[in-house]
Enzyme design. Sequence first.
Site, PDB file in Angstrom:
ATOM      1  N   GLU A  16     -10.767   3.912   3.659  1.00 39.98           N
ATOM      2  CA  GLU A  16      -9.861   4.728   2.646  1.00 39.98           C
ATOM      3  C   GLU A  16     -10.091   4.436   1.333  1.00 39.98           C
ATOM      4  O   GLU A  16     -10.078   3.027   0.970  1.00 39.98           O
ATOM      5  CB  GLU A  16      -8.352   4.335   3.109  1.00 39.98           C
ATOM      6  CG  GLU A  16      -7.870   4.870   4.481  1.00 39.98           C
ATOM      7  CD  GLU A  16      -6.162   4.980   4.871  1.00 39.98           C
ATOM      8  OE1 GLU A  16      -5.697   4.240   4.136  1.00 39.98           O
ATOM      9  OE2 GLU A  16      -5.766   5.443   5.705  1.00 39.98           O
TER      10      GLU A  16
ATOM     11  N   HIS B 137      -3.718  14.016   0.872  1.00 42.20           N
ATOM     12  CA  HIS B 137      -3.880  13.097   2.014  1.00 42.20           C
ATOM     13  C   HIS B 137      -2.763  12.935   2.885  1.00 42.20           C
ATOM     14  O   HIS B 137      -2.915  13.194   4.013  1.00 42.20           O
ATOM     15  CB  HIS B 137      -4.279  11.667   1.554  1.00 42.20           C
ATOM     16  CG  HIS B 137      -4.357  10.572   2.544  1.00 42.20           C
ATOM     17  ND1 HIS B 137      -5.233  10.515   3.397  1.00 42.20           N
ATOM     18  CD2 HIS B 137      -3.467   9.552   3.040  1.00 42.20           C
ATOM     19  CE1 HIS B 137      -5.161   9.489   4.453  1.00 42.20           C
ATOM     20  NE2 HIS B 137      -4.067   9.118   4.232  1.00 42.20           N
TER      21      HIS B 137
ATOM     22  N   GLU C  54     -10.013  12.464   7.493  1.00 41.03           N
ATOM     23  CA  GLU C  54     -10.066  13.832   6.868  1.00 41.03           C
ATOM     24  C   GLU C  54     -11.500  14.549   6.624  1.00 41.03           C
ATOM     25  O   GLU C  54     -11.365  15.791   6.963  1.00 41.03           O
ATOM     26  CB  GLU C  54      -9.428  13.563   5.618  1.00 41.03           C
ATOM     27  CG  GLU C  54      -7.961  13.325   5.660  1.00 41.03           C
ATOM     28  CD  GLU C  54      -7.523  12.570   4.244  1.00 41.03           C
ATOM     29  OE1 GLU C  54      -7.756  11.499   3.906  1.00 41.03           O
ATOM     30  OE2 GLU C  54      -6.967  13.618   3.349  1.00 41.03           O
TER      31      GLU C  54
ATOM     32  N   ASP D  36      -9.214   0.232   1.987  1.00 44.13           N
ATOM     33  CA  ASP D  36      -8.359  -0.199   3.128  1.00 44.13           C
ATOM     34  C   ASP D  36      -8.637   0.288   4.501  1.00 44.13           C
ATOM     35  O   ASP D  36      -8.322   1.469   5.077  1.00 44.13           O
ATOM     36  CB  ASP D  36      -6.704   0.511   2.861  1.00 44.13           C
ATOM     37  CG  ASP D  36      -5.944   0.126   3.887  1.00 44.13           C
ATOM     38  OD1 ASP D  36      -5.699  -0.534   4.597  1.00 44.13           O
ATOM     39  OD2 ASP D  36      -4.917   1.141   3.924  1.00 44.13           O
TER      40      ASP D  36
ATOM     41  N   GLN E 281      -3.999   2.287  15.425  1.00 39.44           N
ATOM     42  CA  GLN E 281      -2.781   2.978  14.572  1.00 39.44           C
ATOM     43  C   GLN E 281      -1.918   3.818  15.198  1.00 39.44           C
ATOM     44  O   GLN E 281      -0.724   3.963  15.250  1.00 39.44           O
ATOM     45  CB  GLN E 281      -3.448   3.421  12.969  1.00 39.44           C
ATOM     46  CG  GLN E 281      -2.397   3.998  12.174  1.00 39.44           C
ATOM     47  CD  GLN E 281      -3.331   4.725  10.781  1.00 39.44           C
ATOM     48  OE1 GLN E 281      -4.219   4.599  10.764  1.00 39.44           O
ATOM     49  NE2 GLN E 281      -2.278   4.954   9.837  1.00 39.44           N
TER      50      GLN E 281
ATOM     51  N   LYS F 107      -4.364  -2.308  10.062  1.00 38.01           N
ATOM     52  CA  LYS F 107      -4.761  -2.311   8.971  1.00 38.01           C
ATOM     53  C   LYS F 107      -4.607  -3.621   8.372  1.00 38.01           C
ATOM     54  O   LYS F 107      -5.061  -3.923   7.117  1.00 38.01           O
ATOM     55  CB  LYS F 107      -3.572  -1.481   7.875  1.00 38.01           C
ATOM     56  CG  LYS F 107      -3.230  -0.206   8.220  1.00 38.01           C
ATOM     57  CD  LYS F 107      -4.185   0.564   7.489  1.00 38.01           C
ATOM     58  CE  LYS F 107      -3.679   1.880   7.343  1.00 38.01           C
ATOM     59  NZ  LYS F 107      -4.246   2.874   6.795  1.00 38.01           N
TER      60      LYS F 107
ATOM     61  N   ARG G 224      -7.974   3.753  13.549  1.00 35.95           N
ATOM     62  CA  ARG G 224      -7.127   4.672  13.624  1.00 35.95           C
ATOM     63  C   ARG G 224      -6.624   4.993  15.250  1.00 35.95           C
ATOM     64  O   ARG G 224      -5.658   5.239  15.229  1.00 35.95           O
ATOM     65  CB  ARG G 224      -8.082   6.237  13.468  1.00 35.95           C
ATOM     66  CG  ARG G 224      -8.433   6.267  12.045  1.00 35.95           C
ATOM     67  CD  ARG G 224      -7.480   6.499  10.996  1.00 35.95           C
ATOM     68  NE  ARG G 224      -7.932   6.561   9.586  1.00 35.95           N
ATOM     69  CZ  ARG G 224      -7.334   6.378   8.698  1.00 35.95           C
ATOM     70  NH1 ARG G 224      -5.985   6.083   8.638  1.00 35.95           N
ATOM     71  NH2 ARG G 224      -8.018   6.829   7.494  1.00 35.95           N
TER      72      ARG G 224
ATOM     73  N   GLU H 216      -9.389   4.116  -1.940  1.00 36.77           N
ATOM     74  CA  GLU H 216      -7.893   3.716  -2.950  1.00 36.77           C
ATOM     75  C   GLU H 216      -8.432   3.013  -4.057  1.00 36.77           C
ATOM     76  O   GLU H 216      -9.259   2.515  -4.329  1.00 36.77           O
ATOM     77  CB  GLU H 216      -6.893   2.940  -2.154  1.00 36.77           C
ATOM     78  CG  GLU H 216      -6.708   3.673  -0.577  1.00 36.77           C
ATOM     79  CD  GLU H 216      -5.453   2.759   0.036  1.00 36.77           C
ATOM     80  OE1 GLU H 216      -4.785   2.249  -0.614  1.00 36.77           O
ATOM     81  OE2 GLU H 216      -5.493   2.896   1.193  1.00 36.77           O
TER      82      GLU H 216
ATOM     83  N   THR I 219      -9.133  -5.845   4.043  1.00 41.81           N
ATOM     84  CA  THR I 219      -9.144  -4.908   2.588  1.00 41.81           C
ATOM     85  C   THR I 219      -9.972  -5.236   1.650  1.00 41.81           C
ATOM     86  O   THR I 219      -9.786  -6.446   1.452  1.00 41.81           O
ATOM     87  CB  THR I 219      -7.493  -4.936   2.295  1.00 41.81           C
ATOM     88  OG1 THR I 219      -6.673  -4.500   3.503  1.00 41.81           O
ATOM     89  CG2 THR I 219      -7.605  -3.641   1.116  1.00 41.81           C
TER      90      THR I 219
ATOM     91  N   ASP J 271       0.881  -1.365   0.003  1.00 39.55           N
ATOM     92  CA  ASP J 271      -0.054  -0.017   0.037  1.00 39.55           C
ATOM     93  C   ASP J 271       0.709   1.274  -0.006  1.00 39.55           C
ATOM     94  O   ASP J 271       1.762   1.335   0.857  1.00 39.55           O
ATOM     95  CB  ASP J 271      -0.883  -0.006   1.335  1.00 39.55           C
ATOM     96  CG  ASP J 271      -2.023   1.118   1.067  1.00 39.55           C
ATOM     97  OD1 ASP J 271      -2.367   1.419   0.029  1.00 39.55           O
ATOM     98  OD2 ASP J 271      -2.761   1.217   1.946  1.00 39.55           O
TER      99      ASP J 271
HETATM  100 CA    CA Z   1      -4.067   2.958   2.842  1.00 33.83          CA
END
Ligand code: CA
Length: 432
Positions: A211, A145, A377, A245, A252, A265, A249, A213, A269, A138
């Site tokens: 996420e 971002h 975000e 993904d 993380q 993560k 948080r 992607e 996915t 990834d």
């Molecule tokens: Ca990612």
Amino acid sequence: MQAYNTNDPKLRSFIEVPSGHPFPIQNLPYGVFKPNANAPERVGVAIGDQVLDLSVLDGAGYFAGTPLEGQGVFAQPRLNAFMALGKTAWTAARQIISQALDSESPKLRDDVALRQKALYSISDVTMMLPAAIGDYTDFYASREHATNVGTMFRGRDNALMPNWLHLPVGYHGRASSIVTSGTPIKRPSGQTKADTADAPSFGPCRLLDFELEMGLFIGPGNELGQAVSVDEAHDHLFGMVLVNDWSARDIQKWEYQPLGPFLAKNFATSISPWVVTMEALEPFRVPAVAQDPEPLPYLKASYPSTTYDIDLQVQIRSSGMDGWQTICRSNYRHLYWTAEQFVAHHSVTGCNLRPGDLLASGTISGPTPDSYGSLLELAWRGEKPIELTDGSQRKFLQDGDQVRLTAACASDHYTIGFAPVEGSITPADPVS
Ligand code: CA
């Protein structure tokens, strides 16, 4: 045969495809499907609301005289063997499939018996993972971002790390938990630590996120020790899918230093089931974002760099909502680093990429707040909650929420669509 252009807007299939449908004859995305619960998996292409079983076409000799002859790649339960054959074989297959479905060509159109064996309603089949994904990487290729996340955690002046404009930052992800669209996502539990707490604690993730992607599937790949140059890299790209993904948080935040994402993560996915080929995306190439400073020579193509104009959306639907609500509109072209640079950088050490490896882009955020590709975000770390149509607010995902990512390239003539990738959040296991 060389004169036949599979991207010709004038092509029409004898299978009816309404205007604006994601799967016209110019798309022909590949997927792996099961016609019913007991039938073996095989490779097909989507055309309108139907699936064409390529193992049946292969059995009828349609691919004779091409590099596919005798390989049986479409009777395989994954696309890896076809991906490994490389661009000459991909082009030959696409030409034959396009001509077979062309309304002007009688061979399949008028072969009622073969059509009955080879065509299924897309709603009747079960889609599987398109490839056996040996390795998943990834990247973190959206400047917007990276700047947003960096601003939240380090302040605007130090938002981008010093390396970010010189190399495509990435990490090696977990391939075993990549799932296809529709697979429920169980809220993970893990170790977190509140800023105000003295010690970490264990429990369900409270800050679950998506996420937005896209992912690139690798074709032939390279031998260990043999780097792929940025100029050669395009021929190693088979096609693209949407990628969500899923990210925890709070896990993380506590775990990521100094080696990057790990359990935050690795629990799931999600990818879309139909792989849109680079050949189908060719008419949607656009100039890549200008790079300043100039990248080092191994990342600098000898030709003007390009990327793809692919409109992206994120939609959410809580258990209290009647329909989907769009919360993000972005575009693949916003990415700073190109797919070719991903391949060149990943392999420059001699690291071998293999057929079916998945390289994801990282969260694709655009320049405006409504184009940010994660809840972190969009809701700016919880400071600006998203208002949902059921009257509730979201800072992060709640149990019962469904998330859908969509992607499409639209021209005046036709749409090249991706299948959506969806997932719903189910509760965490009870903590004993
Ligand atoms: Ca990612």
